[in-house]
Scaffold this motif. Structure first.
Motif, mmCIF file in Angstrom:
data_model
loop_
_atom_site.group_PDB
_atom_site.id
_atom_site.type_symbol
_atom_site.label_atom_id
_atom_site.label_comp_id
_atom_site.label_asym_id
_atom_site.label_seq_id
_atom_site.Cartn_x
_atom_site.Cartn_y
_atom_site.Cartn_z
ATOM 1 N N ARG A 134 0.866 -1.181 0.000
ATOM 2 C CA ARG A 134 0.000 0.000 0.000
ATOM 3 C C ARG A 134 0.902 1.229 0.000
ATOM 4 O O ARG A 134 1.712 1.414 0.914
ATOM 5 N N LEU A 135 0.763 2.019 -1.040
ATOM 6 C CA LEU A 135 1.497 3.275 -1.126
ATOM 7 C C LEU A 135 0.484 4.410 -1.130
ATOM 8 O O LEU A 135 -0.348 4.512 -2.033
ATOM 9 N N ASN A 136 0.552 5.253 -0.131
ATOM 10 C CA ASN A 136 -0.396 6.357 -0.033
ATOM 11 C C ASN A 136 -0.118 7.454 -1.051
ATOM 12 O O ASN A 136 -1.044 8.103 -1.535
ATOM 13 N N HIS A 137 1.148 7.651 -1.379
ATOM 14 C CA HIS A 137 1.539 8.865 -2.088
ATOM 15 C C HIS A 137 1.849 8.608 -3.559
ATOM 16 O O HIS A 137 2.573 7.674 -3.911
ATOM 17 N N THR A 138 1.318 9.482 -4.386
ATOM 18 C CA THR A 138 1.369 9.312 -5.834
ATOM 19 C C THR A 138 2.787 9.293 -6.376
ATOM 20 O O THR A 138 3.079 8.568 -7.332
ATOM 21 N N ARG A 139 3.696 10.051 -5.783
ATOM 22 C CA ARG A 139 5.044 10.142 -6.341
ATOM 23 C C ARG A 139 5.835 8.848 -6.186
ATOM 24 O O ARG A 139 6.836 8.648 -6.881
ATOM 25 N N LEU A 140 5.408 7.965 -5.304
ATOM 26 C CA LEU A 140 6.131 6.706 -5.130
ATOM 27 C C LEU A 140 5.602 5.593 -6.035
ATOM 28 O O LEU A 140 6.279 4.584 -6.233
ATOM 29 N N LYS A 141 4.418 5.768 -6.579
ATOM 30 C CA LYS A 141 3.858 4.731 -7.454
ATOM 31 C C LYS A 141 4.702 4.525 -8.712
ATOM 32 O O LYS A 141 5.024 3.377 -9.059
ATOM 33 N N PRO A 142 5.106 5.595 -9.438
ATOM 34 C CA PRO A 142 5.960 5.375 -10.609
ATOM 35 C C PRO A 142 7.294 4.735 -10.246
ATOM 36 O O PRO A 142 7.809 3.907 -10.999
ATOM 37 N N LEU A 143 7.860 5.123 -9.116
ATOM 38 C CA LEU A 143 9.120 4.531 -8.674
ATOM 39 C C LEU A 143 8.963 3.028 -8.505
ATOM 40 O O LEU A 143 9.787 2.240 -8.990
ATOM 41 N N PHE A 144 7.898 2.618 -7.830
ATOM 42 C CA PHE A 144 7.645 1.198 -7.594
ATOM 43 C C PHE A 144 7.449 0.452 -8.909
ATOM 44 O O PHE A 144 8.079 -0.585 -9.154
ATOM 45 N N GLU A 145 6.596 0.964 -9.780
ATOM 46 C CA GLU A 145 6.274 0.263 -11.020
ATOM 47 C C GLU A 145 7.452 0.227 -11.986
ATOM 48 O O GLU A 145 7.609 -0.731 -12.749
ATOM 49 N N GLN A 146 8.283 1.252 -11.946
ATOM 50 C CA GLN A 146 9.376 1.357 -12.905
ATOM 51 C C GLN A 146 10.566 0.487 -12.543
ATOM 52 O O GLN A 146 11.295 0.034 -13.429
ATOM 53 N N TRP A 147 10.783 0.229 -11.229
ATOM 54 C CA TRP A 147 12.001 -0.457 -10.820
ATOM 55 C C TRP A 147 11.786 -1.755 -10.046
ATOM 56 O O TRP A 147 12.486 -2.738 -10.285
ATOM 57 N N TRP A 148 10.844 -1.781 -9.086
ATOM 58 C CA TRP A 148 10.792 -2.952 -8.202
ATOM 59 C C TRP A 148 10.491 -4.262 -8.925
ATOM 60 O O TRP A 148 11.119 -5.286 -8.604
ATOM 61 N N PRO A 149 9.573 -4.322 -9.893
ATOM 62 C CA PRO A 149 9.327 -5.612 -10.560
ATOM 63 C C PRO A 149 10.582 -6.196 -11.191
ATOM 64 O O PRO A 149 10.784 -7.419 -11.173
ATOM 65 N N TYR A 150 11.451 -5.339 -11.746
ATOM 66 C CA TYR A 150 12.684 -5.825 -12.368
ATOM 67 C C TYR A 150 13.701 -6.254 -11.310
ATOM 68 O O TYR A 150 14.410 -7.250 -11.488
ATOM 69 N N LEU A 151 13.795 -5.500 -10.220
ATOM 70 C CA LEU A 151 14.682 -5.896 -9.129
ATOM 71 C C LEU A 151 14.240 -7.234 -8.544
ATOM 72 O O LEU A 151 15.075 -8.084 -8.196
ATOM 73 N N ASN A 152 12.940 -7.423 -8.441
ATOM 74 C CA ASN A 152 12.396 -8.668 -7.908
ATOM 75 C C ASN A 152 12.761 -9.844 -8.805
ATOM 76 O O ASN A 152 13.290 -10.865 -8.342
ATOM 77 N N ARG A 153 12.498 -9.709 -10.111
ATOM 78 C CA ARG A 153 12.809 -10.794 -11.047
ATOM 79 C C ARG A 153 14.319 -10.998 -11.164
ATOM 80 O O ARG A 153 14.797 -12.126 -11.274
#
Length: 300
Positions: free
Chosen positions: A136-155
């Motif tokens: 759960r991310l409350n703040h809009t500015r962190l959503k692009p950060l999460f979508e742009q990087w975390w899925p690739y770091l995870n894989r």
């Protein structure tokens, strides 16, 4: 979620255009310029052209480091003059690709990377041991950060375990892992410090306002910018996820301070931008390492 087999998954990132890899033999792949197909531009009237921390200054720093590495390797006799020149030309081509791209096309690249990241989140990896996590991310500015990087770091984190040695060799794999471990430790320390300071400052501020008889506002986010269930493939990706969600809690404290007139919104925006810039290097290299590992996956 759909189920996929890693061995047959296409590298979706290449579908949006060409991918230029510029790598240093001394370290890990540092940067890629993903150029969209001709004519691919951001639709008119879209949001302002922001990159969520992925700015040209960071990219230029990566390119300069690769150029310096080539010079150092040649000076120490580890590569020939022609090999060093080839690496410098590769850096020059990558630099030119970025500089020649219109701002709208740069934004289109980032949007495409976020879109593919969301697709990765919706898929399940067969044979992988996972730990589910509610994000759960409350703040809009962190959503692009999460979508742009975390899925690739995870894989990337699970593919490094599976194919790291075959892709990088023993020594370079250690260098890759060392880089990611240092970046994670640095981010964890930074976010912990920011959260401790923000919570402490809020407590002191709130206590002082109550003692003075001031009205204390306690704002809450009732509609988060992102609420999703994900599957983490490694301890590393879970810790990286915690970095993002903990900074979201820092921003909760910022909301309180802005609402009660203690901090200016401009000051808060600068703090958030600083975090995005700190996250950017590990995001870029995680994305690039993911692509590099996928070439090994498809070669098996």
């Amino acid at each position: 979620m759909s189920t996929i087999h890693e061995e047959t998954t296409a590298i979706d990132g290449a579908a949006s255009g060409k991918i230029e890899l510029a790598a240093s033999e001394a370290a890990i792949p540092a940067l890629a310029a993903a150029v969209p197909a001709s004519g691919a531009t951001a639709p008119a009237g879209d949001a302002p052209l922001t990159t969520d921390g992925a700015d040209d200054r960071d990219l230029e720093s990566e390119l300069q480091q690769m150029e310096n590495d080539a010079t150092t390797l040649h000076r120490e006799g580890m590569i020939t003059e022609s090999e060093a020149e080839e690496k410098r030309e590769q850096v020059a081509r990558t630099r030119k690709l970025f500089r020649d791209l219109p701002p709208a096309e740069r934004v289109a690249i980032i949007r495409r990377r976020r879109e593919i990241g969301r697709q990765l989140l919706e898929r399940q990896l067969s044979g992988a041991a996972i730990v589910p996590a509610a994000v759960r991310l409350n703040h809009t500015r962190l959503k692009p950060l999460f979508e742009q990087w975390w899925p690739y770091l995870n894989r990337m984190s699970i593919n490094m375990q599976r194919f790291g040695r075959a892709t990088f060799g023993e020594d370079d794999m250690e260098a890759v892992n060392t880089f990611f471990d240092k970046q994670l430790a640095s981010l964890e320390a930074y976010v912990t410090e920011q959260l401790d300071v923000a919570e402490g400052f809020r407590e002191r501020t709130e206590r002082g306002m109550i003692e003075r008889g001031d009205t204390v506002f306690k704002p809450q986010v009732t509609k988060p910018s992102l609420e999703i269930q994900v599957e983490a493939y490694s301890r590393y990706s879970m810790r990286m996820l915690a970095v993002i969600t903990r900074f979201d809690k820092v921003m909760d404290q910022f909301d309180f301070l802005v609402w009660n007139g203690v901090r200016d919104q401009g000051d808060v925006d600068e703090e958030v931008s600083r975090f995005l810039r700190k996250f950017h290097p590990v995001g870029v290299r995680g994305y690039m390492t993911h692509l590099r590992l996928m070439t090994t996956v498809h070669g098996n």
